[in-house]
Design a protein around this motif. Structure first.
Motif, short mmCIF file in Angstrom:
data_model
loop_
_atom_site.label_atom_id
_atom_site.label_comp_id
_atom_site.label_asym_id
_atom_site.label_seq_id
_atom_site.Cartn_x
_atom_site.Cartn_y
_atom_site.Cartn_z
N THR A 110 0.83 -1.21 0.00
CA THR A 110 0.00 0.00 0.00
C THR A 110 0.86 1.26 0.00
O THR A 110 0.35 2.35 -0.21
N ASP A 111 2.17 1.11 0.23
CA ASP A 111 3.06 2.28 0.23
C ASP A 111 3.00 3.02 -1.10
O ASP A 111 3.01 4.25 -1.14
N SER A 112 2.96 2.27 -2.21
CA SER A 112 2.96 2.89 -3.54
C SER A 112 1.72 3.75 -3.74
O SER A 112 1.78 4.80 -4.38
N ALA A 113 0.59 3.30 -3.17
CA ALA A 113 -0.63 4.10 -3.26
C ALA A 113 -0.46 5.42 -2.51
O ALA A 113 -0.93 6.47 -2.95
N GLY A 114 0.25 5.35 -1.37
CA GLY A 114 0.52 6.57 -0.61
C GLY A 114 1.43 7.52 -1.35
O GLY A 114 1.23 8.73 -1.34
N PHE A 115 2.47 6.98 -2.01
CA PHE A 115 3.37 7.82 -2.81
C PHE A 115 2.59 8.55 -3.92
O PHE A 115 2.73 9.75 -4.10
N TYR A 116 1.80 7.77 -4.64
CA TYR A 116 1.06 8.37 -5.75
C TYR A 116 0.04 9.39 -5.24
O TYR A 116 -0.12 10.47 -5.82
N ASP A 117 -0.65 9.06 -4.15
CA ASP A 117 -1.68 9.95 -3.62
C ASP A 117 -1.08 11.26 -3.16
O ASP A 117 -1.64 12.34 -3.42
N ASN A 118 0.06 11.23 -2.50
CA ASN A 118 0.71 12.47 -2.06
C ASN A 118 1.13 13.32 -3.25
O ASN A 118 0.95 14.54 -3.24
N ALA A 119 1.70 12.68 -4.26
CA ALA A 119 2.09 13.42 -5.47
C ALA A 119 0.87 14.02 -6.15
O ALA A 119 0.88 15.19 -6.57
N ASP A 120 -0.19 13.23 -6.23
CA ASP A 120 -1.43 13.70 -6.86
C ASP A 120 -2.03 14.87 -6.11
O ASP A 120 -2.51 15.84 -6.71
N ARG A 121 -2.00 14.81 -4.79
CA ARG A 121 -2.56 15.91 -3.98
C ARG A 121 -1.78 17.20 -4.17
O ARG A 121 -2.36 18.28 -4.25
N ILE A 122 -0.46 17.10 -4.23
CA ILE A 122 0.36 18.29 -4.41
C ILE A 122 0.14 18.89 -5.79
O ILE A 122 0.06 20.12 -5.95
N ILE A 123 0.00 18.04 -6.81
CA ILE A 123 -0.30 18.54 -8.15
C ILE A 123 -1.65 19.24 -8.15
O ILE A 123 -1.83 20.31 -8.75
N LYS A 124 -2.62 18.66 -7.46
CA LYS A 124 -3.97 19.24 -7.44
C LYS A 124 -4.01 20.57 -6.68
O LYS A 124 -4.88 21.39 -6.92
N VAL A 125 -3.06 20.76 -5.78
CA VAL A 125 -2.96 22.03 -5.09
C VAL A 125 -2.72 23.15 -6.11
O VAL A 125 -3.36 24.19 -6.08
N SER A 126 -1.80 22.91 -7.03
CA SER A 126 -1.54 23.89 -8.08
C SER A 126 -2.70 23.96 -9.06
O SER A 126 -3.10 25.03 -9.52
N LEU A 127 -3.24 22.79 -9.37
CA LEU A 127 -4.31 22.71 -10.36
C LEU A 127 -5.57 23.43 -9.91
O LEU A 127 -6.35 23.91 -10.73
N ALA A 128 -5.76 23.52 -8.59
CA ALA A 128 -6.98 24.12 -8.05
C ALA A 128 -7.17 25.56 -8.52
O ALA A 128 -8.28 25.97 -8.89
N LEU A 129 -6.10 26.34 -8.53
CA LEU A 129 -6.20 27.73 -8.97
C LEU A 129 -6.56 27.82 -10.44
O LEU A 129 -7.27 28.73 -10.87
N VAL A 130 -6.08 26.87 -11.22
CA VAL A 130 -6.33 26.87 -12.66
C VAL A 130 -7.77 26.47 -12.96
O VAL A 130 -8.46 27.11 -13.75
N THR A 131 -8.25 25.41 -12.33
CA THR A 131 -9.60 24.91 -12.63
C THR A 131 -10.69 25.78 -12.02
O THR A 131 -11.86 25.62 -12.35
N SER A 132 -10.32 26.71 -11.14
CA SER A 132 -11.31 27.64 -10.59
C SER A 132 -11.99 28.45 -11.69
O SER A 132 -13.15 28.83 -11.58
#
Length: 481
Positions: A242-264
């Motif tokens: 399950t570690d790999s899921a955590g790695f991907y999820d953290n990366a995805d969340r950080i990307i979405k942090v930036s993406l949030a301003l764009v998709t607004s």
């Protein structure tokens, strides 16, 4: 003025979305560890599939329908109750399916059996979806209420994480906190509603007229979410951890942090574009698309290059050495900031308001199918990095297809007329930040320095190239002329 105000409200909330993870993610990474973060991410990915059934894509469909009749109080109230009744029925159905999954899933896979209690706690996420009526206020272009509600929920959740999540054994507290905070947040919106809403005329309710369009809206929603969640779901099966899921999820969340301003931009413009379509103002719609694409490009390009440049070193101090893999995954995911930004404009601002749902559905379905097929190959070959590559290629296919099907409606080249300026500035920024990162020690201070230098170089080059976007920025508008 209303659009600008709504964007500021939404952008302010998205700024909070940026700050909150920056505070909680490193704490959770160190308290819950790789396994705890992975379990929370993996179990949440399962609940999200059933949340999709409960939501039915109603956030987008409902806000559009309310926008069509926002000046007619009686019609608006009637539509709300028709859509919400369908929403509630779908939610109850999804809860039944989820409990059946929990009952029989233990016979399918040992990971499901071992994490049964955490999967059960994720039920609150589905319940929160049933109570979500933010789409009604979005349709009225009343973003203030939803933004304030979401902001309070986010702040409360951040504080409670530090209070209730103290050890690696508090995974259940963390999952329960995420679910209940959403439940109470969505429930609070109903108090605003009852002040303005009366009960419907039951005999005049027409649920049938919404069933087909809601289903058509549901298809692109589920197709999109499938390839956003499928990576986390599949990774433990292919990597036996399950570690790999955590790695991907953290990366995805950080990307979405930036993406949030764009998709607004797409979130704010959907009701306005729907209203313009209803009035036949096609010229204004096309002009808005061009302006939105330029604005999104100006934001997303530096975010993508900036993320790719700082992530490999920043994640070491931010999440800890055991999460260093997250930085490399972010590099591979960073292009989706641009691709999703563009597809939000073309899809959410044009295809959805103009009722071209079949084409919108087809575009995201192509991305979903491509992602599934690529996952089977790339995750097997490259693990979590393969999942990131599959996501990036899939998002590219989505926007490529959307641009192709709208080529006769709008001059697609006009969308990218100023793109070369942003690319030159972005590449220069990436080169400078990468060079600096190799010359300094890994630390918070070095990352801040890299970000400041990157933004400075990007803006200076845009000024030199006289990018049109600067005309809309106070204090820089005179320089751009």
């Amino acid at each position: 003025m209303q659009v600008a105000k709504n964007y500021l409200y939404t952008a302010a909330y998205q700024l909070l979305n940026i700050i909150a993870p920056l505070i909680t993610m490193p704490y959770l990474a160190r308290v819950l560890g790789r396994n705890g973060v992975g379990v929370a991410s993996w179990t949440n990915s399962f609940a999200t599939y059933f949340l999709l059934i409960a939501s039915l894509g109603i956030v987008t469909y409902g806000s559009r329908e309310i926008a069509y009749v926002k000046d007619n109080k009686q019609a608006r109230q009637q539509k709300f109750w028709e859509i919400q009744i369908i929403h509630t029925i779908a939610g109850m159905f999804s809860l039944v399916l989820y409990f059946l999954f929990l009952k029989f899933g233990v016979q399918w896979n040992s990971n499901i059996e071992n994490n049964q209690i955490y999967l059960l706690l994720q039920t609150w996420i589905i319940i929160s979806g049933i109570l979500d009526i933010s789409w009604y206020f979005m349709g009225l272009e009343d973003f203030k209420k939803t933004v304030l509600r979401n902001a309070l929920v986010k702040i409360a959740m951040t504080v409670l994480i530090f209070i209730l999540v103290k050890t690696p054994h508090d995974i259940g507290n963390y999952i329960l906190l995420l679910g209940l905070s959403q439940v109470f947040g969505n429930l609070s919106m109903w108090f605003y509603l009852f002040k303005k809403m009366s009960w419907p005329v039951w005999s005049q309710l027409n649920l049938k007229e919404h069933v087909n369009p809601i289903f058509m809206m549901f298809l692109p929603t589920i197709a999109t979410q499938v390839y956003l969640q499928l990576n986390k779901t599949m990774l433990p099966f292919f990597t036996n951890s399950t570690d790999s899921a955590g790695f991907y999820d953290n990366a995805d969340r950080i990307i979405k942090v930036s993406l949030a301003l764009v998709t607004s931009v797409g979130t704010v413009m959907l009701p306005r574009m729907s209203a313009q379509f209803a009035k036949g103002q096609f010229g204004k719609m096309k002009q808005n698309i061009i302006q939105s694409m330029d604005f999104v490009s100006a934001l997303s390009v530096p975010m993508a290059f900036g993320m790719a440049a700082v992530a490999p070193t920043a994640m070491v101090w931010f999440l800890g050495q055991e999460f260093a893999t997250v930085g490399h995954v972010i590099v591979l995911l960073s292009p989706i900031i641009v691709f999703i930004g563009w597809s939000t404009v073309i899809g959410t601002q044009y295809l959805v308001p103009t009722k071209r749902l079949n084409e919108f559905t087809l575009s995201v379905t192509i991305g979903a199918v491509a992602n599934v097929l690529l996952n089977f190959w790339l995750i097997y070959v490259a693990g979590v990095n393969g999942a990131a590559i599959a996501t990036t290629l899939s998002e590219f296919l989505v926007i490529a297809f959307q641009l192709y099907i709208t080529r006769n409606d709008m001059n697609s080249w006009r969308h990218f007329s100023g793109m070369w300026r942003y690319l030159i500035a972005g590449i220069a920024m990436y080169w400078l930040v990468t060079v600096v990162s190799q010359c300094v020690n890994i630390s918070v201070q070095s990352t801040i320095l890299e970000l400041v230098l990157g933004v400075f170089v990007y803006v200076i080059i845009l000024i030199v190239l006289r990018a049109p976007i600067l005309k809309k920025v106070p204090f820089l508008d005179k320089i751009a002329k």
